[in-house]
Design an enzyme around this catalytic site. Sequence first.
Site, PDB file in Angstrom:
ATOM      1  N   ALA A   3      12.852  -4.603  -9.996  1.00  0.00           N
ATOM      2  CA  ALA A   3      11.765  -4.953  -9.158  1.00  0.00           C
ATOM      3  C   ALA A   3      12.801  -6.757  -8.369  1.00  0.00           C
ATOM      4  O   ALA A   3      12.883  -6.514  -7.613  1.00  0.00           O
ATOM      5  CB  ALA A   3      10.798  -5.140  -8.882  1.00  0.00           C
ATOM      6  N   GLU A   4      13.396  -7.477  -8.784  1.00  0.00           N
ATOM      7  CA  GLU A   4      13.347  -8.211  -9.157  1.00  0.00           C
ATOM      8  C   GLU A   4      14.778  -8.158  -8.238  1.00  0.00           C
ATOM      9  O   GLU A   4      15.265  -8.931  -7.026  1.00  0.00           O
ATOM     10  CB  GLU A   4      13.441  -9.746 -10.223  1.00  0.00           C
ATOM     11  CG  GLU A   4      11.901 -10.095 -10.592  1.00  0.00           C
ATOM     12  CD  GLU A   4      11.589 -10.617  -9.036  1.00  0.00           C
ATOM     13  OE1 GLU A   4      12.456 -11.263  -8.562  1.00  0.00           O
ATOM     14  OE2 GLU A   4       9.615 -11.081  -8.963  1.00  0.00           O
ATOM     15  N   SER A   5      16.179  -8.308  -9.009  1.00  0.00           N
ATOM     16  CA  SER A   5      17.379  -8.133  -8.775  1.00  0.00           C
ATOM     17  C   SER A   5      18.266  -6.368  -7.996  1.00  0.00           C
ATOM     18  O   SER A   5      18.966  -6.783  -8.068  1.00  0.00           O
ATOM     19  CB  SER A   5      17.840  -8.880  -9.261  1.00  0.00           C
ATOM     20  OG  SER A   5      17.394  -7.891 -11.103  1.00  0.00           O
TER      21      SER A   5
END
Length: 139
Positions: A3-5
């Site tokens: 989800a982040e990167s």
Amino acid sequence: VEAESSFNPRAVSTVGAMGLLQLMPGTAKDLGCTEPFNPDENLKAGTTYMAKIISELHLRGAIGFSEPDLYRMALVGYNCGMGYCFVAVREMNDASEPKTWAKFKEYLPKATVKGRTPRAHDAISYAEKILPPETPPNG
């Protein structure tokens, strides 16, 4: 990490968050992460930060929430800033509200820190994408 990167250790967000767990420069520094693009350092710092948010939520009155709800709240804090979570929890406690994710979602958009309110919809969507709320069984 997904989800982040999207698993990119060199990822940089539009606001300057870096690495696999998208640490802001100040947060990375506070957590002793001197090389935020180093996957090992980034993962260690990001998971330490999540543990810190959970611990702080407990210290600031988030007692009585289910474990999954507490983790969702920590994800919100990770996404938009833990101060907003603390304010929402305090206001829920002041109003003697039930300790549920649904109630937290009602209070978060009104949480104000330094005259600002969170991007509550985005933060809630982020948390629910990672840890979807349980749906009651049909009939």
